[in-house]
Each structure stands twice: as C-alpha cells, then as structure tokens.
Design an enzyme around this catalytic site. Sequence first.
Site, PDB file in Angstrom:
ATOM      1  N   ASP A  72       2.998   2.703  -2.212  1.00 42.74           N
ATOM      2  CA  ASP A  72       3.023   3.553  -3.410  1.00 42.74           C
ATOM      3  C   ASP A  72       1.768   4.430  -3.463  1.00 42.74           C
ATOM      4  O   ASP A  72       1.836   5.638  -3.611  1.00 42.74           O
ATOM      5  CB  ASP A  72       3.105   2.685  -4.682  1.00 42.74           C
ATOM      6  CG  ASP A  72       4.236   1.676  -4.610  1.00 42.74           C
ATOM      7  OD1 ASP A  72       5.381   2.084  -4.692  1.00 42.74           O
ATOM      8  OD2 ASP A  72       3.931   0.476  -4.442  1.00 42.74           O
ATOM      9  N   ARG A 119       6.030  -0.165   9.012  1.00 40.83           N
ATOM     10  CA  ARG A 119       6.851  -0.783   7.966  1.00 40.83           C
ATOM     11  C   ARG A 119       6.957   0.161   6.762  1.00 40.83           C
ATOM     12  O   ARG A 119       6.381   1.264   6.769  1.00 40.83           O
ATOM     13  CB  ARG A 119       6.243  -2.121   7.553  1.00 40.83           C
ATOM     14  CG  ARG A 119       4.985  -1.998   6.727  1.00 40.83           C
ATOM     15  CD  ARG A 119       4.363  -3.347   6.396  1.00 40.83           C
ATOM     16  NE  ARG A 119       3.450  -3.238   5.266  1.00 40.83           N
ATOM     17  CZ  ARG A 119       2.596  -4.173   4.894  1.00 40.83           C
ATOM     18  NH1 ARG A 119       2.513  -5.292   5.579  1.00 40.83           N
ATOM     19  NH2 ARG A 119       1.815  -3.991   3.845  1.00 40.83           N
ATOM     20  N   GLY A 120       7.666  -0.288   5.726  1.00 33.98           N
ATOM     21  CA  GLY A 120       7.641   0.392   4.431  1.00 33.98           C
ATOM     22  C   GLY A 120       8.094   1.828   4.484  1.00 33.98           C
ATOM     23  O   GLY A 120       9.152   2.158   5.027  1.00 33.98           O
ATOM     24  N   GLU A 121       7.266   2.705   3.954  1.00 33.23           N
ATOM     25  CA  GLU A 121       7.648   4.120   3.863  1.00 33.23           C
ATOM     26  C   GLU A 121       6.610   5.035   4.513  1.00 33.23           C
ATOM     27  O   GLU A 121       6.923   5.858   5.370  1.00 33.23           O
ATOM     28  CB  GLU A 121       7.828   4.508   2.386  1.00 33.23           C
ATOM     29  CG  GLU A 121       8.075   5.989   2.204  1.00 33.23           C
ATOM     30  CD  GLU A 121       8.713   6.357   0.880  1.00 33.23           C
ATOM     31  OE1 GLU A 121       9.422   5.513   0.293  1.00 33.23           O
ATOM     32  OE2 GLU A 121       8.518   7.497   0.427  1.00 33.23           O
ATOM     33  N   ASP A 122       5.367   4.884   4.115  1.00 31.72           N
ATOM     34  CA  ASP A 122       4.375   5.867   4.560  1.00 31.72           C
ATOM     35  C   ASP A 122       4.010   5.705   6.036  1.00 31.72           C
ATOM     36  O   ASP A 122       3.950   6.694   6.778  1.00 31.72           O
ATOM     37  CB  ASP A 122       3.121   5.787   3.680  1.00 31.72           C
ATOM     38  CG  ASP A 122       2.198   6.958   3.966  1.00 31.72           C
ATOM     39  OD1 ASP A 122       2.656   8.104   3.864  1.00 31.72           O
ATOM     40  OD2 ASP A 122       1.038   6.722   4.357  1.00 31.72           O
ATOM     41  N   SER A 123       3.777   4.477   6.486  1.00 28.02           N
ATOM     42  CA  SER A 123       3.457   4.298   7.915  1.00 28.02           C
ATOM     43  C   SER A 123       4.667   4.666   8.765  1.00 28.02           C
ATOM     44  O   SER A 123       4.538   5.153   9.889  1.00 28.02           O
ATOM     45  CB  SER A 123       2.990   2.867   8.206  1.00 28.02           C
ATOM     46  OG  SER A 123       3.961   1.919   7.830  1.00 28.02           O
ATOM     47  N   TYR A 158       0.802  -1.233   0.000  1.00 23.63           N
ATOM     48  CA  TYR A 158       0.000   0.000   0.000  1.00 23.63           C
ATOM     49  C   TYR A 158       0.835   1.285   0.000  1.00 23.63           C
ATOM     50  O   TYR A 158       0.288   2.381   0.026  1.00 23.63           O
ATOM     51  CB  TYR A 158      -0.925   0.022   1.223  1.00 23.63           C
ATOM     52  CG  TYR A 158      -1.873  -1.143   1.250  1.00 23.63           C
ATOM     53  CD1 TYR A 158      -3.012  -1.150   0.460  1.00 23.63           C
ATOM     54  CD2 TYR A 158      -1.612  -2.253   2.042  1.00 23.63           C
ATOM     55  CE1 TYR A 158      -3.874  -2.221   0.462  1.00 23.63           C
ATOM     56  CE2 TYR A 158      -2.468  -3.339   2.050  1.00 23.63           C
ATOM     57  CZ  TYR A 158      -3.596  -3.312   1.254  1.00 23.63           C
ATOM     58  OH  TYR A 158      -4.444  -4.394   1.256  1.00 23.63           O
ATOM     59  N   GLN A 162      -7.104   5.604   5.868  1.00 23.14           N
ATOM     60  CA  GLN A 162      -5.779   6.179   6.157  1.00 23.14           C
ATOM     61  C   GLN A 162      -5.806   7.161   7.341  1.00 23.14           C
ATOM     62  O   GLN A 162      -4.916   7.136   8.195  1.00 23.14           O
ATOM     63  CB  GLN A 162      -5.265   6.883   4.903  1.00 23.14           C
ATOM     64  CG  GLN A 162      -3.786   6.744   4.715  1.00 23.14           C
ATOM     65  CD  GLN A 162      -3.313   7.435   3.439  1.00 23.14           C
ATOM     66  OE1 GLN A 162      -3.947   8.383   2.959  1.00 23.14           O
ATOM     67  NE2 GLN A 162      -2.219   6.974   2.889  1.00 23.14           N
ATOM     68  N   TYR A 220       5.903  -6.882   7.881  1.00 24.32           N
ATOM     69  CA  TYR A 220       5.843  -7.909   6.847  1.00 24.32           C
ATOM     70  C   TYR A 220       5.799  -9.274   7.536  1.00 24.32           C
ATOM     71  O   TYR A 220       6.040  -9.376   8.740  1.00 24.32           O
ATOM     72  CB  TYR A 220       7.040  -7.778   5.899  1.00 24.32           C
ATOM     73  CG  TYR A 220       7.047  -6.420   5.205  1.00 24.32           C
ATOM     74  CD1 TYR A 220       6.068  -6.102   4.276  1.00 24.32           C
ATOM     75  CD2 TYR A 220       7.988  -5.458   5.540  1.00 24.32           C
ATOM     76  CE1 TYR A 220       6.030  -4.861   3.675  1.00 24.32           C
ATOM     77  CE2 TYR A 220       7.979  -4.198   4.932  1.00 24.32           C
ATOM     78  CZ  TYR A 220       6.984  -3.906   4.006  1.00 24.32           C
ATOM     79  OH  TYR A 220       6.954  -2.677   3.418  1.00 24.32           O
TER      80      TYR A 220
HETATM   81  O1  TRH Z   1       2.311  -1.243   2.431  1.00 24.50           O
HETATM   82  P1  TRH Z   1       3.746  -0.979   2.602  1.00 24.50           P
HETATM   83  O2  TRH Z   1       4.567  -2.154   2.900  1.00 24.50           O
HETATM   84  O3  TRH Z   1       4.297  -0.277   1.319  1.00 24.50           O
HETATM   85  C1  TRH Z   1       5.585  -0.563   0.770  1.00 24.50           C
HETATM   86  C2  TRH Z   1       6.536   0.542   0.989  1.00 24.50           C
HETATM   87  O4  TRH Z   1       6.047   1.774   0.551  1.00 24.50           O
HETATM   88  C3  TRH Z   1       7.822   0.231   0.266  1.00 24.50           C
HETATM   89  O5  TRH Z   1       8.754   1.267   0.460  1.00 24.50           O
HETATM   90  C4  TRH Z   1       7.519   0.069  -1.169  1.00 24.50           C
HETATM   91  O6  TRH Z   1       8.668  -0.169  -1.881  1.00 24.50           O
HETATM   92  C5  TRH Z   1       6.544  -1.046  -1.295  1.00 24.50           C
HETATM   93  O7  TRH Z   1       5.370  -0.736  -0.578  1.00 24.50           O
HETATM   94  C6  TRH Z   1       6.189  -1.265  -2.731  1.00 24.50           C
HETATM   95  O8  TRH Z   1       3.964   0.069   3.795  1.00 24.50           O
HETATM   96  P2  TRH Z   1       3.672   1.641   3.872  1.00 24.50           P
HETATM   97  O9  TRH Z   1       4.618   2.401   3.010  1.00 24.50           O
HETATM   98  O10 TRH Z   1       3.694   1.966   5.281  1.00 24.50           O
HETATM   99  O11 TRH Z   1       2.215   1.839   3.317  1.00 24.50           O
HETATM  100  C7  TRH Z   1       1.074   1.421   4.015  1.00 24.50           C
HETATM  101  C8  TRH Z   1      -0.062   2.391   3.768  1.00 24.50           C
HETATM  102  O12 TRH Z   1      -1.274   1.827   4.235  1.00 24.50           O
HETATM  103  C9  TRH Z   1       0.122   3.701   4.506  1.00 24.50           C
HETATM  104  O13 TRH Z   1      -0.377   4.770   3.708  1.00 24.50           O
HETATM  105  C10 TRH Z   1      -0.774   3.551   5.730  1.00 24.50           C
HETATM  106  C11 TRH Z   1      -1.892   2.746   5.144  1.00 24.50           C
HETATM  107  N1  TRH Z   1      -2.689   1.970   6.109  1.00 24.50           N
HETATM  108  C12 TRH Z   1      -4.012   2.320   6.307  1.00 24.50           C
HETATM  109  O14 TRH Z   1      -4.485   3.306   5.726  1.00 24.50           O
HETATM  110  N2  TRH Z   1      -4.787   1.576   7.141  1.00 24.50           N
HETATM  111  C13 TRH Z   1      -4.318   0.491   7.807  1.00 24.50           C
HETATM  112  O15 TRH Z   1      -5.069  -0.169   8.571  1.00 24.50           O
HETATM  113  C14 TRH Z   1      -2.930   0.162   7.620  1.00 24.50           C
HETATM  114  C15 TRH Z   1      -2.361  -1.022   8.363  1.00 24.50           C
HETATM  115  C16 TRH Z   1      -2.151   0.901   6.757  1.00 24.50           C
END
Ligand code: TRH
Length: 379
Positions: free
Chosen positions: A15, A273-277, A13, A257, A196
């Site tokens: 990107d 994890r990832g970037e945004d969270s 999620y 979100q 993850y």
């Molecule tokens: O989902 P991610 O693992 O995304 C990853 C990273 O961006 C990584 O860098 C990238 O290369 C890869 O994707 C392709 O983790 P991230 O970045 O934290 O994104 C999760 C999104 O989901 C963030 O905007 C928060 C949102 N979210 C919700 O809105 N509700 C929820 O209940 C949860 C758990 C997350």
Amino acid sequence: MRFDLFCRVIDNYGDIGVCWRLARQLAAEHGHPVRLWVDDLRSLQPLLPESDPGATAQTQHGVEIRHWPTATGEEFTENWSADAADAVGDVVIEAFACELPPAFVAAMAAIATQARPPAWINLEYLSAESWAEDCHGLASPHPTLPLTKYFFFPGFGERSGGLLRESELLARRDAVQTGQNDDIHGRPLEISLFCYDDAPLADWLRALAASGQPARIHVAAGKPQAALAALLGKPNEASGRWTLGALELIPLPFLPQTDYDALLWRCDLNCIRGEDSFVRAQWAARPLLWHIYAQDENAHLDKLAAFLDRYCAGLDTASADAVRALHRAWNGKALTEGSWRDYCARLPELRVHARQWADKLALQGDLASNLGKFLVGKL
Ligand code: TRH
C-alpha cells in the site's frame, strides 16, 4: 493541481510502496504539490530510510508527508482543521478504498457547494482481469453529497490506468543491464527472493539442489528470510551467508525502494509478490515468479490466471506451459522438481520474452501521466 493522497497501511509494504511512488512522481515529474497522508509511517521508513516515522509533518523529495493519526478519529480532525482553510486539494486520492476521514469529506462537500468539487479518485488494486478495465474510469456519485468518486484501475492494457513508471526508470535499468552477461550457462543464476511465508520453499530448494545449477539467492528481509531461516534451522539474522550444496543464500537487509529496483535489474530471475514488486519485476525485463497476495475464496487465482493469459500470449507453447506450471506450483502448496527443471530449461527464451513484455508495456502511458489526462475536464 494540488493533490491529497490518503494511504492506509493494511499489512506489508504494498500500500505504502505504491502510494509513495505515485506521490513522489506527481511531485517530481509533474510539478504538483502533493500531500501524502499515511496512517502508519513506520511502514514507509524501511522503503525510505531518510523519512521520520515519528513526525506529524515532513517533506521528502518534494512531497509533504503527513501522519494520518487514525482513519476517522478526532485527532485527525483537530490537526487537519487547524489549516483547513485552503486544505483540500484539487484532487483527492483515496488509495485502495481506504475511506477518507468524514471531516475531510465534509470539507470537500463544502467546497463543492461554493466552487467546483475536488476530483475524487479511488485508486484501485492492480488486476489483469477484464472487469477491471470495464470499471476503469467509472463514476460513483455520492448518495447525499455533491461529490463524485471515480474509479481508477491500474492495468496492462490501453483501457486501463496503466502502470507506475517514472520517466527515467527504463534508462536507468538499461544503464545497469548493458554489458551484463546474458548467457546464464556456466555461471551461478542470480535470483532475488521476495515471497509470503507460505511459498513452497522446501520443495523449491530441493528442486534447485537437484537441478545441479549453481545459484545465488538474494533473500529479502522479513517473511522470506524468516521462512528460510526456519527451514534451514539458522538464526534469522541478515548477516552471513548460508550455503547449501551449489546454492548460496544471501540474506539482505530491507533495501531502500530505489535499491530494491536495482537488485531486480541485476538478477536472472525475480521471485516477487503482492503488487508493487510484481510491477517492478516486469520493468526489470527479466523472468519473474509471482507469489500473489491470497484473497478470500481464492479470488487471487483468477487474478493470477488473467495475468498469465496476457503475459504468455506470444510465448511458444512449451515456455508458456512451463511458466503456468511453475506459477501454479509456487502459489499452491507444493512444487515438483519437474516444474522447476522445465522452467529453468526455458530461461533463455523467457529472458528474451521478459524484455519484449517490458517494451510492450512501455508503449502505453504510465499511471501518473494517465491520471493527469483522466483529470482533464473533471476539475
Ligand atoms: O509487501 P507486499 O506483500 O504488499 C502487499 C500487496 O501490495 C498486496 O496487493 C496488498 O493487498 C497487501 O500488500 C496489503 O508486496 P509489494 O506490493 O510488492 O510491496 C513491497 C514493497 O516493498 C515494494 O514497494 C518494494 C518494497 N521493497 C523495498 O523497498 N525493499 C526491499 O528490500 C523489499 C523486499 C521490498
């Protein structure tokens, strides 16, 4: 300025999470018309339940969201050229090097020969490594077309593009956190868990249980819930609560979100994890445990170390050691009871530090505003 923002969902999620926040802020706070092109709208829907995953065009929160049928396919060209006359924005953002459709690039080049070229931005992934700051803002002229692409790197320092932060975010956080019990002793720890599926969850649960500290763990839908359910031999459903000694495991539905942000504000520790969270946990001003997205040749470990170098500067040695050790364990395959115990012992200091870190980050401009400044003179 009219914006075209292209997002290709690779997996998970992050990107779409980043692109949606940026698009929404550019429209809501800066008053720009924004078109957000997304190849997989099903990934937006959990974050933004009011969005329609089947619509080819829809407007949400002032952002025009378009389905980008395939990265290069004819379907896109046909749909897009129907209103191509004034289609290309003044600013075209290619998120995470997603590669623009050739038809769109051709239109950008056509405009460039008639008038001024659109500003072409490649929004990069977040990294605390110094090379990212060195590359921030660099221009890359197209080999054959009269177009120049600029690299825009989010980051933690003044030489970077900054971090996404809406103007009201910190005030909304403070309104929720005011009056919260900062003393973590004598009550269950509130922990959010988003990681993850290869996080060392079994070791972590064992360490938590051994510590005797009661905790309520809010488990995100998807991989974290599935991994825990498998570990505990439970059906993977977001209903009911699981109890394990003094631990209460609370499976959550996937939150919109904005609700996810608020969950982070309420917790004593956010496993993200990832970037945004990861960024939102920093704005939450609470201790965090980052499960970084794994990259080839362990490149992510350099990225993790670069972040921890910045984050731990200013922390006392014992707290910094505890943060580093737990991050190494969480991103390795094993976690010892000692690394968890040492980290927990430091939680009061880390809570103060997390607030100071967020306050320091807030002194620099946010990403959307920095982008606006960067574009001055490029249009
Ligand atoms: O989902 P991610 O693992 O995304 C990853 C990273 O961006 C990584 O860098 C990238 O290369 C890869 O994707 C392709 O983790 P991230 O970045 O934290 O994104 C999760 C999104 O989901 C963030 O905007 C928060 C949102 N979210 C919700 O809105 N509700 C929820 O209940 C949860 C758990 C997350």
